[in-house]
Write a protein that holds these residues in place. Structure first.
Motif, short mmCIF file in Angstrom:
data_model
loop_
_atom_site.label_atom_id
_atom_site.label_comp_id
_atom_site.label_asym_id
_atom_site.label_seq_id
_atom_site.Cartn_x
_atom_site.Cartn_y
_atom_site.Cartn_z
N ASN A 149 0.83 -1.20 0.00
CA ASN A 149 0.00 0.00 0.00
C ASN A 149 0.87 1.25 0.00
N ASP A 150 0.44 2.24 -0.75
CA ASP A 150 1.06 3.55 -0.74
C ASP A 150 0.14 4.48 0.04
N VAL A 151 0.50 4.79 1.27
CA VAL A 151 -0.40 5.56 2.13
C VAL A 151 -0.50 7.02 1.69
N LEU A 152 0.46 7.51 0.90
CA LEU A 152 0.40 8.89 0.43
C LEU A 152 -0.57 9.06 -0.73
N SER A 153 -0.66 8.06 -1.58
CA SER A 153 -1.57 8.15 -2.73
C SER A 153 -2.87 7.37 -2.51
N ASP A 154 -2.98 6.64 -1.37
CA ASP A 154 -4.15 5.80 -1.10
C ASP A 154 -4.37 4.79 -2.21
N ARG A 155 -3.27 4.22 -2.70
CA ARG A 155 -3.37 3.20 -3.74
C ARG A 155 -2.72 1.91 -3.25
N SER A 156 -3.34 0.79 -3.61
CA SER A 156 -2.72 -0.51 -3.42
C SER A 156 -1.95 -0.85 -4.68
N LYS A 157 -0.77 -1.42 -4.52
CA LYS A 157 0.08 -1.75 -5.66
C LYS A 157 0.37 -3.24 -5.66
N LEU A 158 0.29 -3.81 -6.84
CA LEU A 158 0.46 -5.26 -6.98
C LEU A 158 1.52 -5.55 -8.03
N GLU A 159 2.57 -6.26 -7.62
CA GLU A 159 3.55 -6.77 -8.57
C GLU A 159 3.26 -8.25 -8.77
N ARG A 160 3.10 -8.67 -10.02
CA ARG A 160 2.80 -10.06 -10.33
C ARG A 160 3.98 -10.68 -11.06
N ILE A 161 4.42 -11.83 -10.57
CA ILE A 161 5.51 -12.58 -11.19
C ILE A 161 4.94 -13.93 -11.63
N ILE A 162 5.03 -14.20 -12.92
CA ILE A 162 4.53 -15.44 -13.50
C ILE A 162 5.71 -16.31 -13.88
N VAL A 163 5.72 -17.54 -13.40
CA VAL A 163 6.70 -18.54 -13.82
C VAL A 163 5.92 -19.62 -14.55
N ARG A 164 6.04 -19.64 -15.86
CA ARG A 164 5.20 -20.52 -16.67
C ARG A 164 5.96 -20.97 -17.92
N GLY A 165 5.97 -22.25 -18.16
CA GLY A 165 6.59 -22.77 -19.36
C GLY A 165 8.07 -22.45 -19.47
N GLY A 166 8.75 -22.35 -18.34
CA GLY A 166 10.18 -22.06 -18.36
C GLY A 166 10.52 -20.59 -18.52
N CYS A 167 9.51 -19.72 -18.55
CA CYS A 167 9.73 -18.28 -18.69
C CYS A 167 9.22 -17.54 -17.46
N VAL A 168 9.78 -16.37 -17.22
CA VAL A 168 9.35 -15.51 -16.11
C VAL A 168 8.86 -14.19 -16.69
N ARG A 169 7.66 -13.78 -16.27
CA ARG A 169 7.10 -12.51 -16.72
C ARG A 169 6.65 -11.71 -15.50
N ARG A 170 6.86 -10.41 -15.56
CA ARG A 170 6.47 -9.51 -14.46
C ARG A 170 5.53 -8.44 -14.99
N THR A 171 4.49 -8.16 -14.24
CA THR A 171 3.59 -7.05 -14.55
C THR A 171 3.25 -6.33 -13.26
N HIS A 172 2.65 -5.15 -13.39
CA HIS A 172 2.27 -4.34 -12.24
C HIS A 172 0.85 -3.82 -12.41
N LEU A 173 0.19 -3.63 -11.30
CA LEU A 173 -1.15 -3.06 -11.28
C LEU A 173 -1.30 -2.22 -10.03
N SER A 174 -2.11 -1.18 -10.08
CA SER A 174 -2.46 -0.45 -8.86
C SER A 174 -3.90 0.00 -8.95
N PHE A 175 -4.51 0.19 -7.80
CA PHE A 175 -5.88 0.69 -7.77
C PHE A 175 -6.06 1.61 -6.56
#
Length: 277
Positions: free
Chosen positions: A208-234
């Motif tokens: 959580n970012d208490v200054l912006s009142d946003r929750s932040k999510l980092e997603r790490i996918i390990v699938r099929g021998g590959c690693v992918r990262r994405t981000h989301l906030s709300f």
């Protein structure tokens, strides 16, 4: 073998598959999320872990709660914003509603159409931005389920509500499912949620970012021998915020429930808001 290990159930929506070993997506999540970032987050990876995070029986139960809270009937005209791969949309269609689903992810919409065909239901799926809806006075009800509201800055989040209000007929209702901000702020963060499907693993790191009142999510996918990262906030909103925004958008009354449709309390994990136009 399917498993899902979390401290608390969250929603939502990954990254387009690439052939190289790792992909970072870096962007500013302090105020808003771009459509391209949303599309990257809500990719085939999101669908791949869908039944692990939300088993079919759980999706059945959630569709029933939405049906009751929105007082839907046979032939009710319903709009779902951020419908994803149609896990709720298609179930409401099976119950007799005339449903339209809107999302920014063409990958997930294709999955939704395939599922609708398998179920033998007719659902209209639209690839578009929820901040600019093409309908006026068309629907009896609309909903944003599983933390689908709050991706943008305050101005655009409120614009979403005005667009929905314009899309609803007089007397129509809007349901929004959102994390309970009071409970979310009580937890020591970051929290890591882990979902596993066979040899594939998804890690969600929530802070959580208490200054912006946003929750932040980092997603790490390990699938099929590959690693992918994405981000989301709300943006995190409380009930008083929803009352102010919904009334400003044209809704006359606003009610609060917990996720099962019961009485909302400060200890409820989710806040379900229903506004009536």
């Amino acid at each position: 073998m399917f498993s899902f290990n979390v401290l608390r159930t969250m929603r939502q929506p990954n990254h387009r598959m690439r052939r190289h070993k790792e992909k970072h997506v870096n962007y500013d999540v302090s105020d808003s999320i771009s459509l391209s970032a949303l599309e990257s987050y809500f990719s085939d990876d999101y669908f791949h872990f869908g039944d692990v995070v939300n088993p079919p029986a759980e999706s059945d139960r959630q569709a029933e709660v939405i049906w009751k809270l929105l007082s839907l009937e046979q032939d009710s005209s319903v709009l779902e914003l951020g419908c994803g791969y149609g896990r709720i949309t298609n179930r409401l269609a099976e119950k007799g509603a005339r449903v339209t689903g809107l999302d920014v992810s063409s990958i997930l919409l294709k999955r939704a159409e395939e599922d609708a065909a398998e179920r033998g239901v007719d659902v209209e799926y639209v690839l578009d931005d929820m901040r600019s809806l093409p309908w006026r006075d068309r629907f009896d009800a609309a909903f944003l389920w599983y933390t689908t509201f709050g991706y943008f800055d305050d101005a655009d989040n409120e614009r979403v509500l005005r667009e929905v209000a314009s899309s609803l007929r007089k007397g129509g209702s809007l349901l929004i499912d959102h994390p309970n901000r009071v409970v979310a702020l009580q937890h020591k963060l970051p929290i890591c949620y882990v979902a596993q499907r066979h040899d594939d693993v998804r890690f969600d790191i929530l802070s959580n970012d208490v200054l912006s009142d946003r929750s932040k999510l980092e997603r790490i996918i390990v699938r099929g021998g590959c690693v992918r990262r994405t981000h989301l906030s709300f943006r995190q909103y409380g009930f008083s915020d929803f009352v102010r925004m919904l009334r400003s958008a044209g809704f006359e009354t606003v009610e609060a429930y917990e996720q099962e449709g019961g009485t909302f309390t400060s200890d409820s994990s989710r806040l379900v808001v229903v506004g009536y136009k």
